[in-house]
Design a protein around this motif. Structure first.
Motif, PDB file in Angstrom:
ATOM      1  N   GLY A  11       0.788  -1.223   0.000  1.00 49.38           N
ATOM      2  CA  GLY A  11       0.000   0.000   0.000  1.00 49.38           C
ATOM      3  C   GLY A  11       0.820   1.273   0.000  1.00 49.38           C
ATOM      4  N   ARG A  12       2.129   1.141   0.127  1.00 50.42           N
ATOM      5  CA  ARG A  12       2.999   2.320   0.111  1.00 50.42           C
ATOM      6  C   ARG A  12       3.839   2.408  -1.165  1.00 50.42           C
ATOM      7  N   ARG A  13       3.809   1.344  -1.961  1.00 55.57           N
ATOM      8  CA  ARG A  13       4.698   1.294  -3.127  1.00 55.57           C
ATOM      9  C   ARG A  13       4.421   2.405  -4.135  1.00 55.57           C
ATOM     10  N   ASP A  14       3.151   2.751  -4.319  1.00 54.70           N
ATOM     11  CA  ASP A  14       2.824   3.728  -5.354  1.00 54.70           C
ATOM     12  C   ASP A  14       3.066   5.170  -4.926  1.00 54.70           C
ATOM     13  N   VAL A  15       3.323   5.401  -3.629  1.00 56.86           N
ATOM     14  CA  VAL A  15       3.532   6.776  -3.163  1.00 56.86           C
ATOM     15  C   VAL A  15       4.925   7.005  -2.583  1.00 56.86           C
ATOM     16  N   ILE A  16       5.748   5.960  -2.539  1.00 59.04           N
ATOM     17  CA  ILE A  16       7.043   6.094  -1.869  1.00 59.04           C
ATOM     18  C   ILE A  16       7.992   7.005  -2.632  1.00 59.04           C
ATOM     19  N   ALA A  17       7.885   7.050  -3.966  1.00 59.53           N
ATOM     20  CA  ALA A  17       8.763   7.944  -4.732  1.00 59.53           C
ATOM     21  C   ALA A  17       8.530   9.395  -4.328  1.00 59.53           C
ATOM     22  N   ALA A  18       7.259   9.775  -4.215  1.00 67.62           N
ATOM     23  CA  ALA A  18       6.933  11.144  -3.817  1.00 67.62           C
ATOM     24  C   ALA A  18       7.418  11.431  -2.405  1.00 67.62           C
ATOM     25  N   GLY A  19       7.251  10.467  -1.514  1.00 66.58           N
ATOM     26  CA  GLY A  19       7.729  10.662  -0.150  1.00 66.58           C
ATOM     27  C   GLY A  19       9.227  10.873  -0.098  1.00 66.58           C
ATOM     28  N   ALA A  20       9.969  10.083  -0.877  1.00 67.43           N
ATOM     29  CA  ALA A  20      11.425  10.228  -0.916  1.00 67.43           C
ATOM     30  C   ALA A  20      11.820  11.595  -1.454  1.00 67.43           C
ATOM     31  N   LEU A  21      11.069  12.085  -2.429  1.00 69.70           N
ATOM     32  CA  LEU A  21      11.338  13.426  -2.969  1.00 69.70           C
ATOM     33  C   LEU A  21      11.152  14.494  -1.891  1.00 69.70           C
TER      34      LEU A  21
END
Length: 319
Positions: free
Chosen positions: A267-277
């Motif tokens: 459930g976090r895979r699709d938003v983790i890139a944005a979080g890392a940014l």
């Protein structure tokens, strides 16, 4: 001994902590009995529609019902339910509030960004080894908002920014990370950090502490873990260089790479890139501002003690 139950309902995740309050000279501490979390994405499309989605409401309230049963099973004396960014932003939040009240038997609280920041700082300070004499910049990076709190033994300045892993994904990165979408997302975060700097003097920070799922994921990646390891992650110190390198790798990771990371829940895979940014921008800004003030931030610290612990500790003052 008083037994407390804390529920934190954010944009992406809802979490439960049941613990006994243990009296101590410096104030109560927590002896956890149960920690549970579910990714429900309550904030799905709230940034675009201004409303809580019916399916997201149903998912979240189903978990609230399960948590209510767990709270009764463990016989908590005091219970506090805190809802944050997604619920604050939703015009139909009354539907959610009524649903929580019906299932849990208490009035849920839709807290302000300032209160969210205060609770996050209190929770972070409760972690083992936290030095109350250090000027600490605590960053709670959520799905819909990111809180920056500066303080030593208590919060001295705080701000809540309307940015986070879900919000940035839906606004900028829903169709993937490209040079153009990445640049737009970074400009969005930098503009908010410019405003935040008027309220929180980041340059005074001696230590940078990160909380919540995005930051624990970046830390697990930097440490080369195969699975989520709470003992390795909690209190982990990374060099600024390693933190930013991990953010960059997570931001530009492929779907198959994310699927292979045992510490990253589906459930976090699709938003983790944005979080890392977002985390990379916060870290970069903190390093720049402290350097301008003649100091140097050389590491980041990750804490698994966060707003959930802060909510539980706040119940020590409630009869």
């Amino acid at each position: 001994m008083t037994r407390v139950a804390a529920i934190d309902c954010g944009t992406n995740t809802i979490r439960l902590l049941v613990a006994d309050l243990v009296p101590g000279q410096g104030g109560p501490t927590l002896a956890p009995l149960a920690r549970e979390n579910e990714i429900v994405r309550l904030g799905q499309d709230v940034d675009r529609t201004g409303r809580l989605d019916d399916a997201a409401l149903a998912r979240t309230l189903a978990v609230v019902e399960d948590y209510a049963a767990r709270v009764r099973e463990l016989a908590a004396d005091r219970v506090r339910f805190v809802a944050t960014s997604a619920t604050r932003d939703a015009e139909n939040r009354a539907v959610f509030i009524d649903g929580v009240r019906e299932r849990l038997g208490i009035e849920p609280e839709v807290v302000s960004g300032d209160e969210e920041a205060r609770l996050s700082f209190t929770g972070a300070l409760s972690g083992a080894g936290a030095d109350p004499g250090v000027a600490r910049l605590v960053v709670d990076l959520g799905g819909g908002s990111t809180e920056l709190v500066l303080g030593t033994a208590a919060p001295e300045a705080a701000v809540s920014m309307d940015t986070g892993s879900v919000r940035v994904t839906e606004r900028y990165l829903a169709d993937g990370v490209t040079p153009a979408t990445e640049a737009a997302a970074r400009a969005h975060v930098r503009a908010l950090l410019d405003l935040a700097g008027r309220s929180v003097p980041v340059e005074r920070a001696d230590e940078l502490v990160g909380l919540a799922g995005t930051i624990t994921t970046v830390t697990a990646h930097a440490l080369g873990l195969r699975e989520f390891d709470a003992e390795a992650i909690d209190g982990a110190r990374l060099s600024i260089e390693d933190t930013l390198a991990s953010c960059e790798a997570v931001l530009h990771s492929t779907a198959s790479e994310r699927e292979s990371w045992g510490y990253l829940r589906p459930g976090r895979r699709d938003v983790i890139a944005a979080g890392a940014l977002v985390w990379s921008e916060v870290v970069t800004r903190a390093v720049e501002r402290t350097a301008e003030a003649g100091a140097a931030l050389t590491t980041t610290t990750t804490s698994l003690h966060d707003i959930l612990d802060g909510i539980a500790l706040s119940l020590a003052d409630r009869s």
